[in-house]
Design a protein around this motif. Structure first.
Motif, short mmCIF file in Angstrom:
data_model
loop_
_atom_site.label_atom_id
_atom_site.label_comp_id
_atom_site.label_asym_id
_atom_site.label_seq_id
_atom_site.Cartn_x
_atom_site.Cartn_y
_atom_site.Cartn_z
N ARG A 10 0.80 -1.23 0.00
CA ARG A 10 0.00 0.00 0.00
C ARG A 10 0.83 1.27 0.00
O ARG A 10 0.40 2.30 -0.53
CB ARG A 10 -0.92 0.03 1.22
CG ARG A 10 -2.09 -0.87 1.11
CD ARG A 10 -3.01 -0.68 2.28
NE ARG A 10 -4.17 -1.56 2.17
CZ ARG A 10 -5.07 -1.71 3.11
NH1 ARG A 10 -4.98 -1.04 4.24
NH2 ARG A 10 -6.08 -2.52 2.93
N TYR A 11 1.99 1.24 0.64
CA TYR A 11 2.78 2.46 0.85
C TYR A 11 4.23 2.33 0.37
O TYR A 11 5.15 2.72 1.09
CB TYR A 11 2.76 2.85 2.33
CG TYR A 11 1.37 3.02 2.88
CD1 TYR A 11 0.64 4.17 2.63
CD2 TYR A 11 0.77 2.01 3.64
CE1 TYR A 11 -0.64 4.34 3.12
CE2 TYR A 11 -0.52 2.17 4.14
CZ TYR A 11 -1.21 3.33 3.88
OH TYR A 11 -2.48 3.49 4.36
N PRO A 12 4.48 1.83 -0.82
CA PRO A 12 5.88 1.61 -1.23
C PRO A 12 6.69 2.91 -1.36
O PRO A 12 7.84 2.97 -0.90
CB PRO A 12 5.76 0.89 -2.57
CG PRO A 12 4.42 1.29 -3.10
CD PRO A 12 3.55 1.44 -1.87
N LEU A 13 6.11 3.93 -1.95
CA LEU A 13 6.85 5.19 -2.12
C LEU A 13 7.12 5.88 -0.79
O LEU A 13 8.20 6.42 -0.57
CB LEU A 13 6.08 6.13 -3.06
CG LEU A 13 5.85 5.60 -4.48
CD1 LEU A 13 4.97 6.57 -5.27
CD2 LEU A 13 7.18 5.37 -5.18
N THR A 14 6.14 5.83 0.09
CA THR A 14 6.31 6.43 1.42
C THR A 14 7.43 5.72 2.18
O THR A 14 8.28 6.37 2.80
CB THR A 14 5.00 6.36 2.22
OG1 THR A 14 3.99 7.05 1.49
CG2 THR A 14 5.16 6.98 3.59
N VAL A 46 11.58 21.14 5.94
CA VAL A 46 10.14 21.34 5.69
C VAL A 46 9.74 20.60 4.41
O VAL A 46 8.76 19.84 4.39
CB VAL A 46 9.78 22.84 5.57
CG1 VAL A 46 8.37 23.02 5.05
CG2 VAL A 46 9.94 23.53 6.91
N LEU A 47 10.50 20.78 3.34
CA LEU A 47 10.16 20.16 2.06
C LEU A 47 10.28 18.64 2.10
O LEU A 47 9.46 17.93 1.51
CB LEU A 47 11.04 20.74 0.94
CG LEU A 47 10.78 22.20 0.60
CD1 LEU A 47 11.80 22.70 -0.41
CD2 LEU A 47 9.36 22.39 0.08
N GLY A 51 7.02 16.50 1.53
CA GLY A 51 6.98 15.55 0.41
C GLY A 51 6.66 14.14 0.86
O GLY A 51 5.82 13.46 0.27
N THR A 52 7.32 13.69 1.91
CA THR A 52 7.08 12.33 2.41
C THR A 52 5.65 12.17 2.90
O THR A 52 4.98 11.18 2.57
CB THR A 52 8.07 11.99 3.55
OG1 THR A 52 9.41 12.08 3.03
CG2 THR A 52 7.83 10.60 4.10
N GLY A 112 6.48 20.76 8.18
CA GLY A 112 6.27 20.03 6.93
C GLY A 112 5.17 18.98 7.06
O GLY A 112 4.32 18.84 6.17
N VAL A 113 5.15 18.27 8.18
CA VAL A 113 4.11 17.27 8.43
C VAL A 113 2.74 17.94 8.52
O VAL A 113 1.76 17.48 7.91
CB VAL A 113 4.41 16.49 9.73
CG1 VAL A 113 3.25 15.58 10.11
CG2 VAL A 113 5.69 15.68 9.60
#
Length: 142
Positions: A10-14, A46-47, A51-52, A112-113
């Motif tokens: 479900r979350y491979p990129l994360t 922050v970025l 992004g994550t 960022g979060v």
């Protein structure tokens, strides 16, 4: 074991971003021209976390059919990255000789979060109607 496999699917990129974040935060970073920019590292924090966490929300929407996010999921999506940020700052301070923990980095990570959570939730409400399965992917097609 089944739960781990489900989350990997479900979350491979994360998960890749999380691993990359840990790596980048614990190794010696070479100097770059951007280092001369005032507070460049804070903007990078922050970025990086924005992004994550944006990827986390995107993958969450892709894998859940309901347009509604339970409060417990929303809190975990905010609390876990902030706790991870604190753990990384402590590791930088006490487990490395090339990095140092910084409360301002922790604050930048938390910003960022929070930005990803607020913007992500607003985007979700505008982009996906309840009970539309995997509709988000078509909105990002190139």
């Amino acid at each position: 074991m089944h739960c781990l496999i489900v989350h990997l699917k479900r979350y491979p990129l994360t998960l890749i971003c999380i691993a990359l974040t840990w790596y980048l935060c614990l190794v010696r970073v070479p100097s770059t021209p951007f280092a001369d920019f005032e507070n460049a590292d804070k903007w990078a924090h922050v970025l990086m976390y924005f992004g994550t966490c944006s990827l986390l929300w995107f993958e969450y929407w892709r894998s859940h059919k309901s347009g509604r996010v339970p409060v417990s999921h929303w809190l975990l999506a905010v609390a876990c990255p902030i706790l991870m940020s604190g753990a990384i700052e402590l590791c930088q301070e006490y487990l490395t000789d090339c990095r140092s923990g910084d409360w301002r980095d922790f604050l930048a990570n938390s910003i960022g979060v929070a930005l990803a959570a607020v913007i992500g939730q607003a985007f979700r409400n505008d982009c996906v109607k309840p009970n539309e399965q995997n509709r988000v992917y078509s909105n990002f097609a190139m």
